[in-house]
Scaffold this motif. Structure first.
Motif, PDB file in Angstrom:
ATOM      1  N   PHE A  19       0.853  -1.191   0.000  1.00  0.00           N
ATOM      2  CA  PHE A  19       0.000   0.000   0.000  1.00  0.00           C
ATOM      3  C   PHE A  19       0.887   1.238   0.000  1.00  0.00           C
ATOM      4  O   PHE A  19       1.822   1.358   0.779  1.00  0.00           O
ATOM      5  CB  PHE A  19      -0.937   0.006   1.221  1.00  0.00           C
ATOM      6  CG  PHE A  19      -0.236  -0.229   2.521  1.00  0.00           C
ATOM      7  CD1 PHE A  19       0.321   0.825   3.243  1.00  0.00           C
ATOM      8  CD2 PHE A  19      -0.104  -1.506   3.032  1.00  0.00           C
ATOM      9  CE1 PHE A  19       0.986   0.599   4.434  1.00  0.00           C
ATOM     10  CE2 PHE A  19       0.557  -1.743   4.224  1.00  0.00           C
ATOM     11  CZ  PHE A  19       1.104  -0.682   4.923  1.00  0.00           C
ATOM     12  N   ASP A  20       0.644   2.158  -0.915  1.00  0.00           N
ATOM     13  CA  ASP A  20       1.270   3.480  -0.949  1.00  0.00           C
ATOM     14  C   ASP A  20       2.748   3.503  -0.565  1.00  0.00           C
ATOM     15  O   ASP A  20       3.143   4.049   0.467  1.00  0.00           O
ATOM     16  CB  ASP A  20       0.512   4.449  -0.036  1.00  0.00           C
ATOM     17  CG  ASP A  20      -0.754   4.970  -0.693  1.00  0.00           C
ATOM     18  OD1 ASP A  20      -1.218   4.339  -1.654  1.00  0.00           O
ATOM     19  OD2 ASP A  20      -1.277   6.002  -0.233  1.00  0.00           O
ATOM     20  N   GLY A  21       3.576   2.891  -1.388  1.00  0.00           N
ATOM     21  CA  GLY A  21       5.010   2.929  -1.157  1.00  0.00           C
ATOM     22  C   GLY A  21       5.528   1.863  -0.232  1.00  0.00           C
ATOM     23  O   GLY A  21       6.741   1.778  -0.003  1.00  0.00           O
ATOM     24  N   SER A  22       4.630   1.043   0.300  1.00  0.00           N
ATOM     25  CA  SER A  22       5.071  -0.035   1.187  1.00  0.00           C
ATOM     26  C   SER A  22       5.324  -1.302   0.381  1.00  0.00           C
ATOM     27  O   SER A  22       4.848  -1.457  -0.742  1.00  0.00           O
ATOM     28  CB  SER A  22       4.012  -0.324   2.256  1.00  0.00           C
ATOM     29  OG  SER A  22       2.896  -0.984   1.673  1.00  0.00           O
ATOM     30  N   LYS A  23       6.048  -2.222   0.993  1.00  0.00           N
ATOM     31  CA  LYS A  23       6.347  -3.498   0.352  1.00  0.00           C
ATOM     32  C   LYS A  23       6.176  -4.613   1.371  1.00  0.00           C
ATOM     33  O   LYS A  23       6.770  -4.571   2.458  1.00  0.00           O
ATOM     34  CB  LYS A  23       7.775  -3.502  -0.191  1.00  0.00           C
ATOM     35  CG  LYS A  23       8.208  -4.815  -0.828  1.00  0.00           C
ATOM     36  CD  LYS A  23       9.667  -4.752  -1.261  1.00  0.00           C
ATOM     37  CE  LYS A  23      10.119  -6.078  -1.870  1.00  0.00           C
ATOM     38  NZ  LYS A  23      11.556  -6.047  -2.239  1.00  0.00           N
ATOM     39  N   PHE A  24       5.330  -5.598   1.046  1.00  0.00           N
ATOM     40  CA  PHE A  24       5.190  -6.751   1.923  1.00  0.00           C
ATOM     41  C   PHE A  24       6.486  -7.549   1.868  1.00  0.00           C
ATOM     42  O   PHE A  24       6.958  -7.932   0.799  1.00  0.00           O
ATOM     43  CB  PHE A  24       4.008  -7.613   1.477  1.00  0.00           C
ATOM     44  CG  PHE A  24       3.900  -8.907   2.238  1.00  0.00           C
ATOM     45  CD1 PHE A  24       3.485  -8.916   3.547  1.00  0.00           C
ATOM     46  CD2 PHE A  24       4.236 -10.111   1.634  1.00  0.00           C
ATOM     47  CE1 PHE A  24       3.401 -10.104   4.258  1.00  0.00           C
ATOM     48  CE2 PHE A  24       4.156 -11.304   2.320  1.00  0.00           C
ATOM     49  CZ  PHE A  24       3.735 -11.302   3.651  1.00  0.00           C
ATOM     50  N   VAL A  25       7.077  -7.811   3.059  1.00  0.00           N
ATOM     51  CA  VAL A  25       8.396  -8.451   3.068  1.00  0.00           C
ATOM     52  C   VAL A  25       8.407  -9.815   3.753  1.00  0.00           C
ATOM     53  O   VAL A  25       9.418 -10.523   3.700  1.00  0.00           O
ATOM     54  CB  VAL A  25       9.441  -7.535   3.737  1.00  0.00           C
ATOM     55  CG1 VAL A  25       9.690  -6.300   2.881  1.00  0.00           C
ATOM     56  CG2 VAL A  25       9.038  -7.148   5.151  1.00  0.00           C
ATOM     57  N   GLY A  26       7.325 -10.206   4.396  1.00  0.00           N
ATOM     58  CA  GLY A  26       7.306 -11.511   5.038  1.00  0.00           C
ATOM     59  C   GLY A  26       6.409 -11.511   6.255  1.00  0.00           C
ATOM     60  O   GLY A  26       5.586 -10.620   6.433  1.00  0.00           O
ATOM     61  N   TYR A  27       6.594 -12.512   7.107  1.00  0.00           N
ATOM     62  CA  TYR A  27       5.743 -12.594   8.295  1.00  0.00           C
ATOM     63  C   TYR A  27       6.431 -13.385   9.397  1.00  0.00           C
ATOM     64  O   TYR A  27       7.324 -14.195   9.156  1.00  0.00           O
ATOM     65  CB  TYR A  27       4.391 -13.230   7.947  1.00  0.00           C
ATOM     66  CG  TYR A  27       4.443 -14.680   7.539  1.00  0.00           C
ATOM     67  CD1 TYR A  27       4.224 -15.703   8.462  1.00  0.00           C
ATOM     68  CD2 TYR A  27       4.716 -15.047   6.218  1.00  0.00           C
ATOM     69  CE1 TYR A  27       4.279 -17.032   8.084  1.00  0.00           C
ATOM     70  CE2 TYR A  27       4.762 -16.374   5.830  1.00  0.00           C
ATOM     71  CZ  TYR A  27       4.540 -17.359   6.774  1.00  0.00           C
ATOM     72  OH  TYR A  27       4.601 -18.683   6.397  1.00  0.00           O
ATOM     73  N   PHE A  28       6.000 -13.082  10.622  1.00  0.00           N
ATOM     74  CA  PHE A  28       6.406 -13.846  11.794  1.00  0.00           C
ATOM     75  C   PHE A  28       5.286 -14.809  12.168  1.00  0.00           C
ATOM     76  O   PHE A  28       4.117 -14.566  11.881  1.00  0.00           O
ATOM     77  CB  PHE A  28       6.642 -12.928  12.996  1.00  0.00           C
ATOM     78  CG  PHE A  28       7.731 -11.923  12.820  1.00  0.00           C
ATOM     79  CD1 PHE A  28       9.045 -12.312  12.720  1.00  0.00           C
ATOM     80  CD2 PHE A  28       7.438 -10.567  12.789  1.00  0.00           C
ATOM     81  CE1 PHE A  28      10.059 -11.380  12.584  1.00  0.00           C
ATOM     82  CE2 PHE A  28       8.437  -9.622  12.651  1.00  0.00           C
ATOM     83  CZ  PHE A  28       9.754 -10.031  12.548  1.00  0.00           C
ATOM     84  N   ARG A  29       5.654 -15.878  12.833  1.00  0.00           N
ATOM     85  CA  ARG A  29       4.688 -16.748  13.483  1.00  0.00           C
ATOM     86  C   ARG A  29       5.011 -16.756  14.964  1.00  0.00           C
ATOM     87  O   ARG A  29       6.153 -16.985  15.349  1.00  0.00           O
ATOM     88  CB  ARG A  29       4.760 -18.175  12.932  1.00  0.00           C
ATOM     89  CG  ARG A  29       4.295 -18.322  11.512  1.00  0.00           C
ATOM     90  CD  ARG A  29       4.583 -19.702  10.954  1.00  0.00           C
ATOM     91  NE  ARG A  29       3.848 -20.752  11.674  1.00  0.00           N
ATOM     92  CZ  ARG A  29       4.401 -21.623  12.505  1.00  0.00           C
ATOM     93  NH1 ARG A  29       5.697 -21.572  12.761  1.00  0.00           N
ATOM     94  NH2 ARG A  29       3.667 -22.548  13.087  1.00  0.00           N
ATOM     95  N   SER A  30       4.011 -16.485  15.786  1.00  0.00           N
ATOM     96  CA  SER A  30       4.245 -16.484  17.225  1.00  0.00           C
ATOM     97  C   SER A  30       2.945 -16.782  17.955  1.00  0.00           C
ATOM     98  O   SER A  30       1.882 -16.259  17.592  1.00  0.00           O
ATOM     99  CB  SER A  30       4.774 -15.123  17.686  1.00  0.00           C
ATOM    100  OG  SER A  30       4.983 -15.117  19.071  1.00  0.00           O
TER     101      SER A  30
END
Length: 274
Positions: free
Chosen positions: A204-215
């Motif tokens: 969204f608007d200049g952002s980049k999805f880079v991954g995720y944590f699991r916790s």
């Protein structure tokens, strides 16, 4: 039936109000407090849930009678909820001015879901200082001030967004990120992210999805933000992105070939915190 201390609970905070925020305060947020209250059977006592206490104490019955329960402590069993419940009950029974320094291996007993009133909202306040560790009636000395200042030096700039639930802006070094804890089943979240990623709509608007944590059994997607972005800058873009994310979460159709490839790529980016 009470679980034994060796039983592993994947989602220890499931059933509590604000489950994603419980996980965020346990794993991601450096300094914050949140509201809780025990059931009438446990005295209907207000509790301040906090990220951390001095020397990693599990709990503290402050000199003014306020009870604090810390989430960022070492767990003793496979169920964080039972560990925390034992620390909380010990603090409630202790005299004011007493720190619960350790709890050992919990025996079978109540969990937070049994001890806390689940009708009370888990309302989070992100803090810029740990001075709330001290009661207002405690005389401030140079040593106390120095200890608080030392603890404050490790706080990472963090802001809880107001437009969506359990989303936290953070500045880590020279970069800014959004970490958004999700209350849904892990597979549902991954499928939703894959659907968005396959059509290049996961940012969204200049952002980049880079991954995720699991916790603690839930997924925390992470976006890298445009350099220098402040929390206020992303409130509107995240709110605008939220309906598309919600739609993807609600879509239970089988993934197509592109979405399956995107999902395989996402799985390679996961990091399990705990």
């Amino acid at each position: 039936m009470a679980k034994t201390p060796t039983d592993f609970v994947l989602r220890p905070f499931e059933g509590l109000p604000g489950e994603p925020d419980w996980v965020a305060l346990k794993e991601l947020v450096p300094a914050a407090t949140a509201t809780a209250r025990t059931t009438k059977g446990h005295g209907a006592r207000d509790v301040v849930v906090t990220t951390v206490l001095p020397q990693a104490w599990p709990a503290l019955h402050r000199s003014d009678g306020v009870v604090l329960l810390a989430l960022q402590t070492g767990t003793s069993s496979g169920d964080s909820s039972r560990d925390l419940s034992q620390a909380l009950l010990a603090a409630l029974d202790a005299e004011p001015g007493t720190a619960i320094e350790s709890i050992g291996l919990p025996t079978a007993g109540p969990r937070l879901q049994d001890v806390l009133d689940t009708s009370v909202p888990f309302e989070v306040t992100v803090r810029e200082s740990f001075d709330y560790w001290l009661a207002s009636d405690v005389e401030r000395t140079s040593d106390l001030d120095a200890a608080i200042e030392e603890a404050d030096a490790g706080i990472i700039d963090t802001v809880k967004l107001g437009g969506v639930e359990a989303a936290y802006w953070a500045r880590l070094g020279a970069k800014e990120f959004l970490r958004w804890a999700q209350p849904h089943d892990e597979q549902v979240v991954l499928d939703a992210l894959a659907r968005l990623h396959a059509r290049r709509a996961s940012g969204f608007d200049g952002s980049k999805f880079v991954g995720y944590f699991r916790s603690s059994g839930i997924v925390v997607p992470v976006w890298e933000l445009a350099r220098g972005s402040e929390a206020d800058d992303i409130e509107a873009p995240v709110a605008a992105f939220a309906p598309a994310f919600a739609e993807a979460l609600a879509n239970d159709a089988p993934l197509d070939a592109n979405e399956r490839r995107a999902r395989a790529g996402l799985v390679a980016r996961q990091v399990t915190l705990r």
